[in-house]
Design a protein around this motif. Structure first.
Motif, PDB file in Angstrom:
ATOM      1  N   TYR A 145      -4.367  10.164 -42.139  1.00  0.00           N
ATOM      2  CA  TYR A 145      -3.367  10.207 -43.200  1.00  0.00           C
ATOM      3  C   TYR A 145      -2.511   8.952 -43.091  1.00  0.00           C
ATOM      4  O   TYR A 145      -2.074   8.576 -41.991  1.00  0.00           O
ATOM      5  N   VAL A 146      -2.298   8.281 -44.217  1.00  0.00           N
ATOM      6  CA  VAL A 146      -1.472   7.075 -44.244  1.00  0.00           C
ATOM      7  C   VAL A 146      -0.057   7.453 -44.648  1.00  0.00           C
ATOM      8  O   VAL A 146       0.178   7.945 -45.766  1.00  0.00           O
ATOM      9  N   ASP A 147       0.872   7.227 -43.714  1.00  0.00           N
ATOM     10  CA  ASP A 147       2.282   7.495 -43.984  1.00  0.00           C
ATOM     11  C   ASP A 147       2.874   6.242 -44.631  1.00  0.00           C
ATOM     12  O   ASP A 147       3.331   5.326 -43.953  1.00  0.00           O
ATOM     13  N   ALA A 148       2.849   6.224 -45.974  1.00  0.00           N
ATOM     14  CA  ALA A 148       3.347   5.056 -46.702  1.00  0.00           C
ATOM     15  C   ALA A 148       4.859   4.932 -46.629  1.00  0.00           C
ATOM     16  O   ALA A 148       5.412   3.863 -46.922  1.00  0.00           O
ATOM     17  N   SER A 149       5.540   6.015 -46.249  1.00  0.00           N
ATOM     18  CA  SER A 149       7.002   5.974 -46.186  1.00  0.00           C
ATOM     19  C   SER A 149       7.522   5.416 -44.863  1.00  0.00           C
ATOM     20  O   SER A 149       8.727   5.256 -44.689  1.00  0.00           O
TER      21      SER A 149
END
Length: 561
Positions: A322-326
């Motif tokens: 999962y890419v945590d863009a935040s």
């Protein structure tokens, strides 16, 4: 002893013995009704003669044959001599098998199985006679008839039938249990298996087996019981389990299994906890990764500012990352992940993994690279890189592939060098091969100039050829190993049978010959005078009692400056 009891005309009843849970109880029936005895209770008939002719004087039920009337009449209205008693019973023997018929009598006794005489002690005797007969009874229902007569004198009789339970005698398997059912209570998660009672007299109990759909039954039963039901708590995984029941007798014989009885459990089992946690910074954010969990259909990602802080869910995914863009650049975050199955069961949280979204700007390419061939390999120099966050340099050597018109440098893994230096002594066997080199710059975020841009200054150089001009003969029994040490070169070899000593030689490139360095009876030698910054070549031979030497074995070692 079970003597017949007198009944009064006013009562006008006959005593009938019936079984209830293995105990005998007495019930009354009208005198006009035919006497009926529930199997395995005997029907007993008294005759006022020894030929069993005419109508019985009395009929009742008897739980076992074990009477001693002495010189008295067996029942009211019968004589004390010249009378007969007949017992009959029809019962289900299940799978049958070997039985023992022990009989005792004074006077005569005859035992019949389905009308066939098996015991015959038919004499007027003054003392009790005994006999035991072994009989094999087929499966199913059969009728036993026991006839006893007393001609004169005292009267007593005893008879029983018992299965022979020795494993060397009884090879007959019990019948497969019948009437098997399985039910599952979704509220309690319990499965109940029930079946009908077997008829075998030598039954030891029942064995209950369980298997997961798609697998086979194990050799060891899930449970053993003497009851006709068993309650199990199968794993609440939402899968289908099958049960079968087998009967076992006292000789150890086991029946075949019943037909499979299936139950499908409620899925209350959470998936395993995700493992293999990792983080990696990417251009779009901080990617959290983990290993796939069997049975999981999705995952939830939780984040906290510290390892033991409060974790808040930041996202869900069906993938294994999962890419945590935040995530903000330069800030360390801590993550934990759970797995969910199709039933919505959520696993416990994984161990925490931390990560920081780093900068993705690599250092500039390294310039001013020079490569000088030496007797120990190559001396590589370069200009200092101006990157402020420089962490290290990587010196990589490669092999030139292609033809004269177009060549490609195929790089080997490199050697990391401190950011505070601009040179590296690259040690390798100098045997005249052409090589290519690059020097890569890596910052403290792990950004590699070459890996990001795929561009670098490529320098080619040809090794000096230090290979001895004298070839090493084949067939040496010696196995030589040369290694560099703090005090020079360490030589070691395996002992040779029948050798009285060993000769050590070193290559002199000026004399172009191997010159003797030492003679020893051991299996090692230290060349403490070996110069650094060059390559050394050695021979070792085995010397024998007659003064001859074996063929040499060779090895080499590079000593860096």
């Amino acid at each position: 002893m079970n003597p017949a009891r007198r009944t009064t005309p006013a009562a006008a009843t006959a005593i009938v013995l019936a079984t209830a849970g293995g105990l005998l109880t007495a019930v009354t029936t009208p005198a006009s009704a035919a006497t009926s005895c529930a199997s395995p209770v005997y029907k007993r008939q008294f005759f006022a003669n020894t030929t069993f002719s005419g109508k019985p004087k009395k009929t009742d039920c008897d739980s076992k044959i074990d009477q001693n009337w002495g010189t008295k009449a067996p029942a009211s209205g019968l004589p004390s001599n010249h009378f007969g008693v007949r017992w009959t019973v029809t019962r289900d023997f299940g799978s049958g098998g070997p039985f023992s018929f022990p009989a005792e009598s004074r006077d005569g006794i005859r035992v019949y199985l389905d009308g066939v005489r098996k015991v015959d002690l038919w004499k007027d005797v003054s003392t009790t006679v005994k006999k035991t007969v072994n009989v094999t009874i087929p499966s199913g229902k059969h009728t036993l008839r026991i006839d006893f007569v007393n001609w004169t004198g005292a009267a007593n009789v005893k008879f029983s039938y018992t299965p022979r339970t020795s494993s060397t005698v009884d090879k007959v398997k019990p019948h497969t249990p019948t009437g098997t059912t399985a039910t599952y209570d979704t509220a309690t998660g319990k499965a109940k298996v029930t079946w009908s009672k077997n008829k075998e007299m030598d039954l030891a109990g029942y064995r209950v087996y369980r298997r997961l759909k798609g697998s086979t039954y194990p050799a060891k039963p899930l449970a053993t019981t003497t009851s006709t039901s068993y309650t199990d708590t199968p794993p609440p995984t939402g899968q289908t389990y099958y049960y079968e029941v087998r009967a076992a007798d006292k000789a150890g014989n086991e029946s075949t299994g019943t037909a499979d009885q299936a139950v499908t459990t409620v899925d209350r089992t959470a998936p395993p906890v995700p493992t293999g946690m990792s983080t990696v910074s990417e251009p779009k954010g901080l990617r959290v990764g983990w290993s796939a969990v069997q049975g999981a259909v999705s995952y939830r990602v939780y984040r906290a500012a510290s390892a033991d802080g409060v974790y808040t869910r930041v996202g869900s995914t069906e993938q294994v990352s999962y890419v945590d863009a935040s995530a903000a650049e330069g800030t360390t975050y801590h993550y934990r992940v759970t797995a969910l199955d199709a039933a919505g069961n959520e696993s416990a949280r994984s161990v925490a993994v931390s990560g920081k979204r780093r900068d993705l700007t690599p250092p500039s390419a390294v310039t001013g690279v020079t490569v000088t061939p030496t007797e120990y390999g190559f001396e590589v120099h370069w200009d200092a890189n101006p990157a402020a966050d420089l962490a290290s340099y990587v010196v990589r050597r490669g092999e030139l592939l292609g033809d004269e018109e177009e060549q490609m440098c195929s790089l080997y893994p490199g050697y990391y060098v401190s950011a505070r230096t601009t040179s590296y002594a690259y040690t390798t066997l100098p045997d005249g091969e052409e090589s290519c080199f690059i020097v890569d710059a890596v910052d403290d975020a792990g950004n590699s100039s070459f890996q990001w841009t795929r561009e670098a200054q490529i320098v080619t150089a040809t090794e000096l050829d230090m290979t001895p001009s004298v070839a090493t003969p084949e067939g040496s029994p010696v196995r030589l190993t040369a290694t560099s040490g703090e005090a020079g070169v360490e030589l070691s070899w395996s002992p040779v049978a029948d050798a009285t000593g060993y000769q050590v030689y070193g290559w002199n490139p000026h004399a172009k010959a191997y010159e003797k360095l030492a003679a020893t009876t051991g299996s090692s030698y230290g060349d403490t005078g070996a110069a650094r910054g060059t390559t050394h070549f050695y021979w070792v031979t085995a010397q024998y009692a007659d003064g001859t030497e074996s063929a040499p074995d060779a090895d080499w070692v590079v000593l860096a400056p």
